[in-house]
Write a protein that holds these residues in place. Sequence first.
Motif, PDB file in Angstrom:
ATOM      1  N   MET A 107       1.001  -1.173   0.053  1.00 34.16           N
ATOM      2  CA  MET A 107       0.015  -0.010  -0.099  1.00 34.16           C
ATOM      3  C   MET A 107       0.728   1.329  -0.202  1.00 34.16           C
ATOM      4  O   MET A 107       0.308   2.267  -0.321  1.00 34.16           O
ATOM      5  CB  MET A 107      -1.047  -0.036   1.141  1.00 34.16           C
ATOM      6  N   PRO A 165       3.150   1.342  -4.645  1.00 33.71           N
ATOM      7  CA  PRO A 165       2.246   2.630  -5.349  1.00 33.71           C
ATOM      8  C   PRO A 165       3.484   3.710  -5.655  1.00 33.71           C
ATOM      9  O   PRO A 165       3.420   4.372  -6.564  1.00 33.71           O
ATOM     10  CB  PRO A 165       1.402   3.100  -4.326  1.00 33.71           C
ATOM     11  N   GLY A 200      -3.579   0.518 -10.734  1.00 32.73           N
ATOM     12  CA  GLY A 200      -5.060   0.072 -10.638  1.00 32.73           C
ATOM     13  C   GLY A 200      -4.961  -1.364 -10.257  1.00 32.73           C
ATOM     14  O   GLY A 200      -5.929  -1.692  -9.301  1.00 32.73           O
ATOM     15  N   VAL A 227      -5.092  -1.042  -6.527  1.00 28.99           N
ATOM     16  CA  VAL A 227      -6.470  -1.123  -6.012  1.00 28.99           C
ATOM     17  C   VAL A 227      -7.428  -1.845  -6.052  1.00 28.99           C
ATOM     18  O   VAL A 227      -8.318  -2.464  -5.135  1.00 28.99           O
ATOM     19  CB  VAL A 227      -6.969   0.230  -6.741  1.00 28.99           C
ATOM     20  N   LEU A 282      -9.179  -4.005  -2.892  1.00 26.69           N
ATOM     21  CA  LEU A 282     -10.721  -4.728  -2.959  1.00 26.69           C
ATOM     22  C   LEU A 282     -10.806  -6.068  -2.768  1.00 26.69           C
ATOM     23  O   LEU A 282     -11.417  -6.429  -2.057  1.00 26.69           O
ATOM     24  CB  LEU A 282     -11.198  -4.007  -4.204  1.00 26.69           C
TER      25      LEU A 282
END
Length: 151
Positions: A45, A49, A77, A80, A84
């Motif tokens: 995280m 990135p 992407g 992300v 999720l």
Amino acid sequence: MRKVFVVVSALSLVSFAVQFVFAAVGAFTKPAGDGAYALHSVNGMAVIPVLTLLTVLFAALARAPGRLIGLAALPLGLVVVQALLAALANGATDAGGGSTPLGLTIAGLHAVNGIVAVHVVVNVLRGARQLSRPEPAAETTTVAVREGEPV
């Protein structure tokens, strides 16, 4: 800038590879507490990135083709999607907090998405290396022409 693009792409690939190690550390930590996946979470995280953004920046500064710049951005992407999938897998538990077939399936997709991300980063690194190679000098051919002969 092209050499820096290669270096940052390589660091990104290393970070993705280490991410699998950190996942294994979390999976095999006994007893598994809340901190078992701390390294995996921080790397996934924060580190990945940041390295992805740097890769995109240096791809643009190296004047990489638009397709390669887009490919360099794709891991954002996928990160992300990873978050999720992890949240969905953790939420798909039974009343006692135990695993369910649905939750395990979603967790499996989390692993597959990670593999896809690694393949993307490998291709970015390949593209960066190809871009950083010096172009071969154009070969010149000398043709002897006699006076009076048509050219």
